[in-house]
Design a protein around this motif. Sequence first.
Motif, PDB file in Angstrom:
ATOM      1  N   PHE A 152       5.675  62.114   3.896  1.00  0.00           N
ATOM      2  CA  PHE A 152       4.402  62.789   3.633  1.00  0.00           C
ATOM      3  C   PHE A 152       3.865  63.363   4.946  1.00  0.00           C
ATOM      4  O   PHE A 152       3.601  62.599   5.876  1.00  0.00           O
ATOM      5  CB  PHE A 152       3.387  61.807   3.039  1.00  0.00           C
ATOM      6  CG  PHE A 152       3.748  61.311   1.664  1.00  0.00           C
ATOM      7  CD1 PHE A 152       4.948  61.671   1.064  1.00  0.00           C
ATOM      8  CD2 PHE A 152       2.881  60.501   0.947  1.00  0.00           C
ATOM      9  CE1 PHE A 152       5.287  61.234  -0.203  1.00  0.00           C
ATOM     10  CE2 PHE A 152       3.208  60.051  -0.326  1.00  0.00           C
ATOM     11  CZ  PHE A 152       4.411  60.411  -0.898  1.00  0.00           C
ATOM     12  N   TRP A 178       1.095  64.346   5.985  1.00  0.00           N
ATOM     13  CA  TRP A 178      -0.241  63.962   6.460  1.00  0.00           C
ATOM     14  C   TRP A 178      -0.288  62.519   6.935  1.00  0.00           C
ATOM     15  O   TRP A 178      -1.316  62.027   7.367  1.00  0.00           O
ATOM     16  CB  TRP A 178      -1.280  64.185   5.364  1.00  0.00           C
ATOM     17  CG  TRP A 178      -0.973  63.450   4.092  1.00  0.00           C
ATOM     18  CD1 TRP A 178      -1.347  62.184   3.767  1.00  0.00           C
ATOM     19  CD2 TRP A 178      -0.231  63.939   2.983  1.00  0.00           C
ATOM     20  NE1 TRP A 178      -0.862  61.855   2.533  1.00  0.00           N
ATOM     21  CE2 TRP A 178      -0.188  62.915   2.028  1.00  0.00           C
ATOM     22  CE3 TRP A 178       0.410  65.150   2.710  1.00  0.00           C
ATOM     23  CZ2 TRP A 178       0.483  63.065   0.800  1.00  0.00           C
ATOM     24  CZ3 TRP A 178       1.070  65.294   1.493  1.00  0.00           C
ATOM     25  CH2 TRP A 178       1.095  64.258   0.565  1.00  0.00           C
ATOM     26  N   ARG A 179       0.835  61.813   6.845  1.00  0.00           N
ATOM     27  CA  ARG A 179       0.872  60.440   7.320  1.00  0.00           C
ATOM     28  C   ARG A 179       1.719  60.363   8.581  1.00  0.00           C
ATOM     29  O   ARG A 179       2.729  61.055   8.688  1.00  0.00           O
ATOM     30  CB  ARG A 179       1.515  59.537   6.257  1.00  0.00           C
ATOM     31  CG  ARG A 179       0.586  59.196   5.112  1.00  0.00           C
ATOM     32  CD  ARG A 179       1.327  58.379   4.067  1.00  0.00           C
ATOM     33  NE  ARG A 179       0.371  57.809   3.139  1.00  0.00           N
ATOM     34  CZ  ARG A 179       0.139  56.503   3.010  1.00  0.00           C
ATOM     35  NH1 ARG A 179       0.843  55.635   3.689  1.00  0.00           N
ATOM     36  NH2 ARG A 179      -0.766  56.074   2.162  1.00  0.00           N
ATOM     37  N   LEU A 226       4.388  52.901   3.414  1.00  0.00           N
ATOM     38  CA  LEU A 226       3.984  53.319   2.073  1.00  0.00           C
ATOM     39  C   LEU A 226       4.463  52.398   0.945  1.00  0.00           C
ATOM     40  O   LEU A 226       3.663  52.007   0.095  1.00  0.00           O
ATOM     41  CB  LEU A 226       4.450  54.770   1.835  1.00  0.00           C
ATOM     42  CG  LEU A 226       4.043  55.416   0.520  1.00  0.00           C
ATOM     43  CD1 LEU A 226       2.537  55.584   0.444  1.00  0.00           C
ATOM     44  CD2 LEU A 226       4.711  56.782   0.371  1.00  0.00           C
ATOM     45  N   ILE A 231       2.072  50.443  -1.802  1.00  0.00           N
ATOM     46  CA  ILE A 231       2.206  50.627  -3.245  1.00  0.00           C
ATOM     47  C   ILE A 231       2.386  49.277  -3.937  1.00  0.00           C
ATOM     48  O   ILE A 231       1.817  49.014  -4.992  1.00  0.00           O
ATOM     49  CB  ILE A 231       3.425  51.538  -3.570  1.00  0.00           C
ATOM     50  CG1 ILE A 231       3.226  52.937  -2.990  1.00  0.00           C
ATOM     51  CG2 ILE A 231       3.690  51.590  -5.069  1.00  0.00           C
ATOM     52  CD1 ILE A 231       2.204  53.773  -3.670  1.00  0.00           C
ATOM     53  N   ASP A 280       4.909  68.077  -5.282  1.00  0.00           N
ATOM     54  CA  ASP A 280       6.367  68.030  -5.359  1.00  0.00           C
ATOM     55  C   ASP A 280       6.832  66.925  -6.328  1.00  0.00           C
ATOM     56  O   ASP A 280       6.561  65.747  -6.092  1.00  0.00           O
ATOM     57  CB  ASP A 280       6.901  67.755  -3.944  1.00  0.00           C
ATOM     58  CG  ASP A 280       8.409  67.784  -3.870  1.00  0.00           C
ATOM     59  OD1 ASP A 280       9.055  67.831  -4.940  1.00  0.00           O
ATOM     60  OD2 ASP A 280       8.946  67.748  -2.755  1.00  0.00           O
ATOM     61  N   LYS A 302      -2.485  58.299  -3.390  1.00  0.00           N
ATOM     62  CA  LYS A 302      -1.598  58.302  -2.230  1.00  0.00           C
ATOM     63  C   LYS A 302      -0.925  59.651  -2.031  1.00  0.00           C
ATOM     64  O   LYS A 302      -0.476  59.962  -0.941  1.00  0.00           O
ATOM     65  CB  LYS A 302      -0.503  57.238  -2.377  1.00  0.00           C
ATOM     66  CG  LYS A 302      -1.006  55.836  -2.553  1.00  0.00           C
ATOM     67  CD  LYS A 302      -1.389  55.189  -1.261  1.00  0.00           C
ATOM     68  CE  LYS A 302      -1.870  53.772  -1.518  1.00  0.00           C
ATOM     69  NZ  LYS A 302      -2.683  53.273  -0.428  1.00  0.00           N
ATOM     70  N   LEU A 303      -0.765  60.412  -3.115  1.00  0.00           N
ATOM     71  CA  LEU A 303       0.021  61.642  -2.994  1.00  0.00           C
ATOM     72  C   LEU A 303      -0.757  62.893  -3.418  1.00  0.00           C
ATOM     73  O   LEU A 303      -0.935  63.805  -2.621  1.00  0.00           O
ATOM     74  CB  LEU A 303       1.304  61.501  -3.836  1.00  0.00           C
ATOM     75  CG  LEU A 303       2.155  62.750  -3.991  1.00  0.00           C
ATOM     76  CD1 LEU A 303       2.644  63.248  -2.650  1.00  0.00           C
ATOM     77  CD2 LEU A 303       3.347  62.473  -4.906  1.00  0.00           C
ATOM     78  N   PRO A 361      -4.334  63.515  -1.254  1.00  0.00           N
ATOM     79  CA  PRO A 361      -4.127  63.932   0.143  1.00  0.00           C
ATOM     80  C   PRO A 361      -3.240  65.167   0.256  1.00  0.00           C
ATOM     81  O   PRO A 361      -3.448  65.996   1.134  1.00  0.00           O
ATOM     82  CB  PRO A 361      -3.460  62.714   0.793  1.00  0.00           C
ATOM     83  CG  PRO A 361      -2.977  61.860  -0.313  1.00  0.00           C
ATOM     84  CD  PRO A 361      -3.844  62.142  -1.492  1.00  0.00           C
ATOM     85  N   GLY A 362      -2.261  65.296  -0.650  1.00  0.00           N
ATOM     86  CA  GLY A 362      -1.347  66.438  -0.584  1.00  0.00           C
ATOM     87  C   GLY A 362      -2.039  67.758  -0.884  1.00  0.00           C
ATOM     88  O   GLY A 362      -1.595  68.813  -0.440  1.00  0.00           O
TER      89      GLY A 362
END
Lengths: 250, 269
Positions: free
Chosen positions: A89, A91-92, A100, A104, B166, B186-187, B190-191
């Motif tokens: 990712f 942005w991380r 991650l 989770i 994605d 989480k995705l 932020p994505g």
Amino acid sequence: MNKLLELKDVSFTYQTMTDEITAIENLTFSCDDGQFVSIIGPSGCGKTTILSLIAGLLQPTSGSISFEGKKLTGRNESLGYMLQKDQLFPWRTIEKNVLLPLEIKGKNTPENRKYALNLLEKYGLKDFIKNYPDQLSGGMRQRAALIRTLVSEPKLLLLDEPFSALDYQTRLSVCDDVYNIIKEEKKTTVLVTHDISEAISMSDIILVLTARPSKVKSVHKPQIKGDSPLRRRENPEFGSWFEKIWRELN
Amino acid sequence: MKKNNDFSPRHALYLKKVKTENAIVWILRFAILILGLLLWEILAITGIIDSFITSCPSKIITTIGTLITENNLFYHMGVTLYETLLGFFIAVFAGYAIALVLWWSERCRRVLEPYIVVLNSLPKIALGPVIIVWCGSGSKAIIFMAVLIGIIVAIITMLNGFLATDPNKILLLRSMGANKFQILTKLVMPGSLPTFISMLKISVGMAWIGSIMGEYLVSRAGLGYLIVYGGQVFKLDLVMAATVVLCILATLMYAAVALLEKVVINYKK
């Protein structure tokens, strides 16, 4: 050796508005603890579907999949999935990317974080943990992606053409790199690929699949001597194996 | 990331060239503005154009001066700014929330799709009379107009951003055992941050259109009111002065969003 994974007569059919497509038909194979198995076949033969079935993200239409001797009903818990491209990712930071799976799974504990940081240090990414993926080379990103799959201590790794997005030069070295890490961590691995030489240089067992609906066409055990994929590519036996499998695919 | 002190002479030359080019661009930008204003002023003074109809820079400046001292310009600015900002924030937050719901439920998305399409193509100004009847002829009606104009675009932009996630990354998270809420937080959220920023930029423009249009329809204060009033009594100085103030406020608001972008999206090279 213990059988870790076993597929028995697995079939998978999916529906579209116009058609009912059998992607996989009576697929049977097993995989022992610590083995490296490659699945190779013509493009569009449902290789990725097989991985989704093993991961428990799809349920087989018929047949059964067992993991550690137990029939798999839901999602496979002790498994790490590595996809085409690194899928980090952007942005991380590298550290946050690697943590991650722990986030989770709600296992972001100090011990697990320490284990993750140890892996990053062991495989030379310690200086980059605060960097963003865009600042790393393709090879390093792939290594970070592999460490991300290792942090939750999976028993089985699934690799879905993990090197296909890299250029040839990087690909050879990343292939070596990933192989060494997997062997060092003693992980059982199922690799899906369309690259014959990749399969021969890495695997204990190669399954050649037919075109859709996929079945196992043949099983090979190259067992070429050499301690890394790159060394094995240099072995004279490599060429004859390549030709043999290439003929079967065509 | 190279440090500044180890540049070769050739690199220094390259940097100098880039900097000179940037400076020229800036100088030309100001030159156009100043020349344009000068030309306008000269044409007005010499009587080639009639400044009663076209106004001129010096008159605009004196008008702004009198507006400040005699007509409470800051009050009008405050009124318009209040309406615009409130309309902006309501449209952005509600738009984001509705887009989230539509992302979450595919059925909901499919059911509501035709309504969104129709609302998007409808010229919202046509609803003016209805809005006046419902909300009265005050700030409420103007804010309602600003929200109405902004929210549909906000929803559509944000939903497209969410849906562009994605699928491989979703597969990856699912293989880790993520539930839908985790995939969202989480995705997907932020994505889609870059999409959120461009949605904010679009919404700035939409909010200004909404508030000024609203003020054209009903108002007793605000910059839109000054413009309409100036037009009606044929005081073009007033119209131009209010427009200039409007330009400055809108630019400042856009700049604030652009600044936010730099702060929030820090992971790009």
